[in-house]
Design an enzyme around this catalytic site. Structure first.
Site, mmCIF file in Angstrom:
data_model
loop_
_atom_site.group_PDB
_atom_site.id
_atom_site.type_symbol
_atom_site.label_atom_id
_atom_site.label_comp_id
_atom_site.label_asym_id
_atom_site.label_seq_id
_atom_site.Cartn_x
_atom_site.Cartn_y
_atom_site.Cartn_z
ATOM 1 N N ARG A 289 0.937 -1.986 -17.158
ATOM 2 C CA ARG A 289 0.457 -3.184 -17.850
ATOM 3 C C ARG A 289 -0.939 -2.495 -18.792
ATOM 4 O O ARG A 289 -1.599 -2.752 -19.923
ATOM 5 C CB ARG A 289 -0.557 -4.418 -17.244
ATOM 6 C CG ARG A 289 0.989 -4.888 -16.375
ATOM 7 C CD ARG A 289 -0.095 -6.337 -15.485
ATOM 8 N NE ARG A 289 -0.369 -7.464 -16.365
ATOM 9 C CZ ARG A 289 -1.409 -8.475 -16.308
ATOM 10 N NH1 ARG A 289 -0.736 -8.725 -14.748
ATOM 11 N NH2 ARG A 289 -1.483 -9.597 -16.735
ATOM 12 N N VAL B 215 5.794 -6.591 -17.138
ATOM 13 C CA VAL B 215 7.265 -6.664 -16.600
ATOM 14 C C VAL B 215 7.765 -8.091 -16.651
ATOM 15 O O VAL B 215 8.281 -8.730 -17.466
ATOM 16 C CB VAL B 215 7.261 -6.320 -15.565
ATOM 17 C CG1 VAL B 215 7.497 -4.382 -15.138
ATOM 18 C CG2 VAL B 215 6.698 -6.788 -14.291
ATOM 19 N N LYS C 255 7.298 -0.705 0.355
ATOM 20 C CA LYS C 255 7.131 -1.890 1.273
ATOM 21 C C LYS C 255 5.815 -2.502 0.587
ATOM 22 O O LYS C 255 4.718 -1.595 -0.071
ATOM 23 C CB LYS C 255 7.069 -1.588 2.661
ATOM 24 C CG LYS C 255 5.768 -0.801 3.181
ATOM 25 C CD LYS C 255 5.161 -0.677 4.149
ATOM 26 C CE LYS C 255 3.812 -0.698 4.666
ATOM 27 N NZ LYS C 255 3.619 -1.048 5.773
ATOM 28 N N HIS D 5 7.082 5.631 3.957
ATOM 29 C CA HIS D 5 7.039 7.308 3.845
ATOM 30 C C HIS D 5 6.770 7.933 5.514
ATOM 31 O O HIS D 5 6.575 9.096 5.096
ATOM 32 C CB HIS D 5 5.822 7.058 3.562
ATOM 33 C CG HIS D 5 4.494 6.355 4.075
ATOM 34 N ND1 HIS D 5 3.843 5.648 4.213
ATOM 35 C CD2 HIS D 5 3.273 7.326 5.241
ATOM 36 C CE1 HIS D 5 2.992 4.659 4.731
ATOM 37 N NE2 HIS D 5 2.338 6.466 5.545
ATOM 38 N N LYS E 268 7.173 12.196 7.662
ATOM 39 C CA LYS E 268 6.337 13.195 7.516
ATOM 40 C C LYS E 268 7.226 14.922 7.537
ATOM 41 O O LYS E 268 8.787 14.507 9.093
ATOM 42 C CB LYS E 268 5.407 12.247 8.980
ATOM 43 C CG LYS E 268 4.358 11.682 7.530
ATOM 44 C CD LYS E 268 3.207 10.765 8.936
ATOM 45 C CE LYS E 268 2.468 9.646 8.263
ATOM 46 N NZ LYS E 268 1.724 10.165 7.329
ATOM 47 N N GLU F 94 -5.823 3.100 13.958
ATOM 48 C CA GLU F 94 -6.025 3.335 12.631
ATOM 49 C C GLU F 94 -7.960 3.063 12.491
ATOM 50 O O GLU F 94 -7.928 2.545 13.770
ATOM 51 C CB GLU F 94 -5.835 2.374 11.628
ATOM 52 C CG GLU F 94 -4.740 2.269 11.040
ATOM 53 C CD GLU F 94 -3.723 1.544 9.254
ATOM 54 O OE1 GLU F 94 -3.785 1.696 9.220
ATOM 55 O OE2 GLU F 94 -3.475 0.678 10.638
ATOM 56 N N HIS G 234 7.083 1.295 10.295
ATOM 57 C CA HIS G 234 7.052 2.453 10.851
ATOM 58 C C HIS G 234 6.993 3.184 12.354
ATOM 59 O O HIS G 234 8.026 3.359 12.410
ATOM 60 C CB HIS G 234 5.608 2.950 10.909
ATOM 61 C CG HIS G 234 4.976 2.810 9.150
ATOM 62 N ND1 HIS G 234 5.765 2.946 7.992
ATOM 63 C CD2 HIS G 234 3.563 2.448 8.767
ATOM 64 C CE1 HIS G 234 5.010 2.926 7.338
ATOM 65 N NE2 HIS G 234 3.799 2.518 7.393
ATOM 66 N N LYS H 274 -5.253 -1.826 14.478
ATOM 67 C CA LYS H 274 -6.668 -1.459 13.188
ATOM 68 C C LYS H 274 -8.360 -1.137 14.107
ATOM 69 O O LYS H 274 -7.928 -1.981 15.152
ATOM 70 C CB LYS H 274 -6.812 -2.315 12.179
ATOM 71 C CG LYS H 274 -6.420 -2.362 11.449
ATOM 72 C CD LYS H 274 -6.492 -3.483 9.947
ATOM 73 C CE LYS H 274 -5.361 -2.636 8.843
ATOM 74 N NZ LYS H 274 -5.192 -1.466 8.593
#
Length: 488
Positions: A57, A99, A153, A183, A187, A221, A245, A339
């Site tokens: 944009r 868009v 995603k 992704h 790896k 994480e 994942h 997390k």
């Protein structure tokens, strides 16, 4: 020419001559996409005449976008991989686009070079804009036979919304030209799992319930919400990490040998695993939400403090899963993600069964264990029993010792590639092997929706855990009642 280059010669006939990046000024583009493309350029893996057109944009000229890209490369790309940056920047051009404004797509089509040719489209926008974007591309003639589209995603929040998105994409693109990204599949160590299983004769005879006791998959994480506040509070750990994942990792561990390393063959076997997942029953799941604590020596706030309000969104989930087929009958797959864990880690642990009879009186033997580290360190460790040096006059003394392969050390001189390098090159060269097919996505959502339904039925709410710990104590009980401990 390295193996990475040689593998792709079969795909060159459908190689894109233009790559169109939606969301070209966003965080993903700066951190991953532009550095990955520059690395591919530096290694000579992009066709010399291939163009990269960015769109977003923001108002920018071609020159301003190149300066923007230069700043991103200097910030996020290792200096030793920036060779040929000036030439790479010359590939770039830019077209501003909202868009939601259909009229803007004709100017975009003109910038791209109009219909025809081989066009790869990378769509990194909010899913709510997918349908509008695809209709605009259709109207502008950019969805022809030479075009393929890659989707980032999240692809929905449940099966119904995922089907709605996939139906919208299917209006313009056949499944053979839709590239859904996870992704993790880019790896190196995840791909190496396929090589480990199917290129080594010693593993396949043991890769079943007769020899494997259980499998653990952990994705930890250390970070909290960061900049994903609204998305994460709607999604939670189950939909953010397990649905994509972790289920992809489980499928690669559990799938049958494919007939070849071909997109259809590999994905056929993965979807069989996902469809064979037994619904999670009562007592087979644990959810948690972190409270204030310390991670890496730093004091961090709790989830509700970061969010600024109370919430029942889970930041931790542990599951006991089963794949109901002959190979895996009776083998539990323990999945855990959260997390604010003590350390950042993604690993797969394959625990083998004990030997049936020990000839070493008075010496305890420890079952073999295979640990596949995916991040932050890429390594493979196999623990074996070995004799402790000494005269052993009162019986042989044994100890478990690790056989370790550090992937960077094993392939000295090879670049450690960003996962998106592989995925972007596969998109450009039209190889779908490491992308997710629609029936895989729907099988994943089927299983996840059933878990959420079970939680609602049980009235399950997240248990508190201290930031910097491995989750609520109930997660420990989930495995220990089976005589299993989490690998930490």
């Amino acid at each position: 020419m390295d193996v990475f280059t040689a593998q792709r010669r079969n795909f060159m006939s459908s190689t894109a001559n233009t790559l169109l990046l939606f969301g070209a000024t966003g965080d993903l583009a700066q951190r991953m996409l532009l550095p990955s493309l520059c690395a591919l350029h530096s290694d000579g893996l992009l066709e010399p005449d291939m163009r990269i057109v960015g769109t977003a944009r923001s108002e920018m000229t071609d020159s301003e976008f190149r300066n923007f890209a230069r700043g991103a490369l200097e910030k996020f790309m290792p200096a030793n991989r920036r060779g040929g940056t000036a030439d790479f920047l010359n590939r770039l051009s830019y077209q501003q686009l909202d868009v939601k404004d259909p009229a803007g797509f004709s100017a975009l089509a003109e910038k791209v070079g109009g219909p025809g040719g081989q066009l790869a489209i990378f769509l990194s926008t909010a899913p709510s804009l997918f349908e509008t974007t695809i209709k605009g591309l259709q109207t502008a003639g950019l969805t022809g036979e030479g075009s393929r589209i890659s989707l980032e995603k999240p692809l929905g929040v449940d099966l119904a919304s995922s089907c709605e998105i996939n139906d919208a994409v299917a209006e313009a693109f056949p499944e053979s030209r839709i590239f859904r990204i996870d992704h993790y599949l880019g790896k190196e160590t995840v791909q190496n799992l396929i090589a480990l299983r199917f290129a080594n004769v010693m593993f396949e005879p043991l890769w079943n319930s007769s020899y494997i006791e259980h499998v653990q998959i952990t994705v930890g994480e250390t970070v909290g919400l960061e900049s994903r506040v609204d998305f994460y509070d709607e999604a939670g750990a189950l939909r953010d990490m397990v649905q994509n994942h972790m289920l992809q990792l489980l499928a690669l561990v559990a799938m049958e040998p494919p007939t070849s390393f071909d997109a259809s063959a590999v994905r056929d076997e993965k979807v069989k695993v996902l469809r064979a997942l037994r619904p999670i029953g009562p007592g087979e799941s644990v959810t948690g939400q972190y409270r204030g604590g310390a991670v890496g020596g730093a004091i961090v706030p709790g989830y509700d403090e970061e969010l600024g309000r109370g919430s029942n969104t889970e930041t931790f989930v542990a599951l006991k899963a089963h794949v109901d087929n002959w190979r895996w009958k009776g083998v539990p797959f323990y999945l855990r993600t959260g997390k604010r864990m003590p350390r950042r880690v993604t690993e797969i642990v394959v625990q083998f069964r004990p030997i049936p009879h020990s000839i070493f009186n008075g010496t305890r033997t420890v079952p073999n264990r295979l640990v596949i580290g995916i991040q932050p360190e890429e390594n493979i460790t196999l623990s074996l029993m070995a004799k402790v040096p000494g005269l052993d006059r009162e019986g042989m003394s044994l100890r478990s010792v690790p056989l370790e392969i550090s992937m960077p050390d094993a392939f000295t001189g090879q670049h450690r590639r960003i996962a998106y390098e592989r995925l972007l090159l596969d998109l450009i060269e039209c190889d779908q092997t490491l992308f997710v097919r629609r029936d895989e996505v729907e099988a994943q959502w089927n299983w996840i929706d059933a878990i959420r339904g079970e939680w609602k039925k049980e009235g399950l709410t997240p248990k508190s855990y201290t930031a910097g710990s491995w989750g609520p104590s109930a997660a420990i009980a989930l495995t220990e009642r089976d005589g299993v401990s989490w690998h930490e």
